[in-house]
Design an enzyme around this catalytic site. Structure first.
Site, PDB file in Angstrom:
ATOM      1  N   ASP A 120      68.306  29.074  14.726  1.00  0.00           N
ATOM      2  CA  ASP A 120      68.984  29.357  16.272  1.00  0.00           C
ATOM      3  C   ASP A 120      68.688  29.988  16.882  1.00  0.00           C
ATOM      4  O   ASP A 120      69.768  31.067  16.400  1.00  0.00           O
ATOM      5  CB  ASP A 120      69.931  28.352  16.805  1.00  0.00           C
ATOM      6  CG  ASP A 120      69.682  26.516  16.252  1.00  0.00           C
ATOM      7  OD1 ASP A 120      69.047  26.375  16.471  1.00  0.00           O
ATOM      8  OD2 ASP A 120      71.306  26.358  15.624  1.00  0.00           O
ATOM      9  N   GLN A 127      60.759  25.308  17.211  1.00  0.00           N
ATOM     10  CA  GLN A 127      60.934  24.208  18.084  1.00  0.00           C
ATOM     11  C   GLN A 127      61.935  24.794  19.112  1.00  0.00           C
ATOM     12  O   GLN A 127      62.641  25.614  18.876  1.00  0.00           O
ATOM     13  CB  GLN A 127      62.229  23.844  16.669  1.00  0.00           C
ATOM     14  CG  GLN A 127      62.676  24.375  15.659  1.00  0.00           C
ATOM     15  CD  GLN A 127      64.644  23.906  15.354  1.00  0.00           C
ATOM     16  OE1 GLN A 127      64.652  22.548  15.680  1.00  0.00           O
ATOM     17  NE2 GLN A 127      65.578  24.415  13.866  1.00  0.00           N
ATOM     18  N   GLU A 142      66.801  26.533   9.193  1.00  0.00           N
ATOM     19  CA  GLU A 142      66.606  26.007  10.165  1.00  0.00           C
ATOM     20  C   GLU A 142      67.367  27.834  10.332  1.00  0.00           C
ATOM     21  O   GLU A 142      68.166  28.597  10.309  1.00  0.00           O
ATOM     22  CB  GLU A 142      67.750  25.223  10.976  1.00  0.00           C
ATOM     23  CG  GLU A 142      66.682  25.192  12.459  1.00  0.00           C
ATOM     24  CD  GLU A 142      68.134  24.547  13.181  1.00  0.00           C
ATOM     25  OE1 GLU A 142      69.067  24.465  12.688  1.00  0.00           O
ATOM     26  OE2 GLU A 142      67.710  24.358  14.213  1.00  0.00           O
ATOM     27  N   GLU A 179      64.702  27.760  16.334  1.00  0.00           N
ATOM     28  CA  GLU A 179      64.856  26.615  16.942  1.00  0.00           C
ATOM     29  C   GLU A 179      64.696  27.972  18.813  1.00  0.00           C
ATOM     30  O   GLU A 179      66.000  28.989  18.601  1.00  0.00           O
ATOM     31  CB  GLU A 179      65.664  25.913  17.262  1.00  0.00           C
ATOM     32  CG  GLU A 179      65.766  25.504  18.561  1.00  0.00           C
ATOM     33  CD  GLU A 179      67.346  24.724  19.262  1.00  0.00           C
ATOM     34  OE1 GLU A 179      67.502  23.925  17.802  1.00  0.00           O
ATOM     35  OE2 GLU A 179      67.064  23.798  20.126  1.00  0.00           O
ATOM     36  N   HIS A 237      74.131  30.004  16.998  1.00  0.00           N
ATOM     37  CA  HIS A 237      73.392  28.227  17.795  1.00  0.00           C
ATOM     38  C   HIS A 237      73.977  28.539  19.204  1.00  0.00           C
ATOM     39  O   HIS A 237      73.211  28.195  20.296  1.00  0.00           O
ATOM     40  CB  HIS A 237      74.636  27.044  16.948  1.00  0.00           C
ATOM     41  CG  HIS A 237      74.018  26.346  17.601  1.00  0.00           C
ATOM     42  ND1 HIS A 237      74.968  26.047  19.195  1.00  0.00           N
ATOM     43  CD2 HIS A 237      73.345  25.514  17.585  1.00  0.00           C
ATOM     44  CE1 HIS A 237      74.272  24.287  18.778  1.00  0.00           C
ATOM     45  NE2 HIS A 237      73.686  24.151  18.463  1.00  0.00           N
ATOM     46  N   HIS A 262      70.140  23.001   8.113  1.00  0.00           N
ATOM     47  CA  HIS A 262      71.057  22.886   9.662  1.00  0.00           C
ATOM     48  C   HIS A 262      71.711  24.421   9.499  1.00  0.00           C
ATOM     49  O   HIS A 262      72.622  23.912   9.162  1.00  0.00           O
ATOM     50  CB  HIS A 262      70.512  21.176  10.061  1.00  0.00           C
ATOM     51  CG  HIS A 262      71.602  21.722  11.238  1.00  0.00           C
ATOM     52  ND1 HIS A 262      73.021  21.411  11.544  1.00  0.00           N
ATOM     53  CD2 HIS A 262      70.607  21.637  12.708  1.00  0.00           C
ATOM     54  CE1 HIS A 262      73.120  21.197  12.901  1.00  0.00           C
ATOM     55  NE2 HIS A 262      71.680  21.477  13.282  1.00  0.00           N
ATOM     56  N   ARG A 263      70.804  25.159  10.204  1.00  0.00           N
ATOM     57  CA  ARG A 263      72.150  26.489  10.032  1.00  0.00           C
ATOM     58  C   ARG A 263      72.180  26.555   9.379  1.00  0.00           C
ATOM     59  O   ARG A 263      72.821  27.365   8.800  1.00  0.00           O
ATOM     60  CB  ARG A 263      73.174  26.265  11.333  1.00  0.00           C
ATOM     61  CG  ARG A 263      72.787  25.080  12.342  1.00  0.00           C
ATOM     62  CD  ARG A 263      74.290  24.723  13.268  1.00  0.00           C
ATOM     63  NE  ARG A 263      74.034  23.710  14.618  1.00  0.00           N
ATOM     64  CZ  ARG A 263      74.827  23.433  15.105  1.00  0.00           C
ATOM     65  NH1 ARG A 263      76.339  24.245  14.697  1.00  0.00           N
ATOM     66  NH2 ARG A 263      74.615  22.854  15.800  1.00  0.00           N
TER      67      ARG A 263
END
Ligand code: G3P
Ligand code: CA
Length: 313
Positions: free
Chosen positions: A65, A197, A63, A156, A78, A36-37
């Site tokens: 963002d 996503q 991931e 994402e 993010h 995550h990140r």
């Protein structure tokens, strides 16, 4: 003790011990670790340092963002604005927009108001630790270059509707970036699977319908959108999506959600598992992740701590 903790001590724990999945009688598929990140518990989120560490900690996916700059560059960030994770206030002290906040006016430095050349001047590491001073906000292209062949990508699309209102087309930018990296077709690059996503179903539908995107699409579901976990909603999601990414608390409240989604062919990737946000009733993060993976039967999960991901194989 919570219901799920009791369940973990029973059937689920037994399944962990035998290294299996309780959702089917067939051989268990590999559970997917999405960093995550990046490995964001240990390095500043969405920096190459965090992505590199995620690879070292054997993430299956890293991931990103994605946001857009004024000149249309895709960057890994993010927030829509820069002030939380960079020194933008020092470098560009006058370039803020003042907005009304709950506690009064707040100053925002939106990424979409800066060119990539300006964003490259920002320090994205010092806020986390002086050890990471000089880390930059990576472009998506730089992230792909680092990760490809070593793990999958799980980008994402952040706030696509807002970007459309600002005159920037986030879906088109993502499609073009993946096409130019030869990653737009599923399976195009061995060792680099790609999932896309978003919290916005309309954005995923647009990718499918307007851009004929065949990559697996995952609809994120926040706690305020729990109606999307109803069977009728999941059926609708399964028309365009390959999976859902629910806030983990939605699964905790509704132990049948993962099974319901998987029966419709949807894969399930809850977020976010972090030692900093461990459920107080759990002993440790690995046990918490194991409960979701092996008892509830999710396909993978987003974690800030890839090194604590429990592997059954
Ligand atoms: O994309 C899954 C998870 O990352 C969603 O939350 O706010 O960290 O992007 P957020
Ligand atoms: Ca995300």
């Amino acid at each position: 003790m919570k219901n799920w903790a009791i369940r973990l001590q029973g059937f689920g724990l037994m399944m962990i011990l035998v290294g299996g999945s309780c959702t089917s009688g067939s051989a268990p598929s590999r559970k997917l670790l999405v960093a995550h990140r990046g490995a964001s518990a240990y390095a500043p989120e969405h920096t190459l340092a965090a992505y590199q560490l995620a690879l070292q900690q054997e993430a299956d996916f890293v991931e990103q963002d994605l946001q857009l700059t004024r000149d249309g560059a895709l960057i890994c960030l993010h927030d829509e604005s820069l002030e939380r994770t960079t020194n933008v206030e020092d470098v560009f002290p006058d370039r803020f927009i003042e907005e009304g906040g709950l506690a009064g006016p707040v100053r925002r430095w939106y990424a979409k108001d800066f060119d990539l050349s300006e964003i490259r001047r920002l320090d994205a590491g010092s806020w986390f630790s002086p050890d990471f001073a000089g880390q930059r906000i990576p472009t998506f292209e730089e992230a792909v270059k680092l990760i490809r062949g070593r793990a999958g990508l799980f980008p994402e699309l952040k706030a696509p509707q807002k970007y459309r209102g600002w005159g920037l087309d986030l879906e088109q930018a993502v499609v073009r970036a993946l096409q130019s990296a030869d990653l737009f077709e599923p399976g195009a690059q061995a060792g680099t699977p790609v999932y896309l996503q978003s919290f916005e179903a309309s954005s995923l539908k647009r990718l499918r319908e307007e851009f004929d995107c065949r990559l697996p699409l995952v609809l994120l579901i926040g706690t305020g959108d729990s109606e999307l976990t109803a069977l009728s909603s999941l059926r609708e999601i399964a028309r365009f999506g390959a999976g859902i990414g629910p806030d983990k608390s939605l699964l905790n409240r509704d132990a049948q959600l993962a099974a319901r989604a998987r029966r419709l062919g949807l894969r399930v990737f809850p977020y976010t598992f972090s030692r900093a946000r461990l459920d107080p009733e759990m002993n440790d993060l690995s046990s918490e992740m194991a409960f979701y993976l092996f008892t509830l039967g999710v396909d993978g999960l987003f974690t800030d701590n890839p090194d604590l991901f429990p592997r059954a194989d």
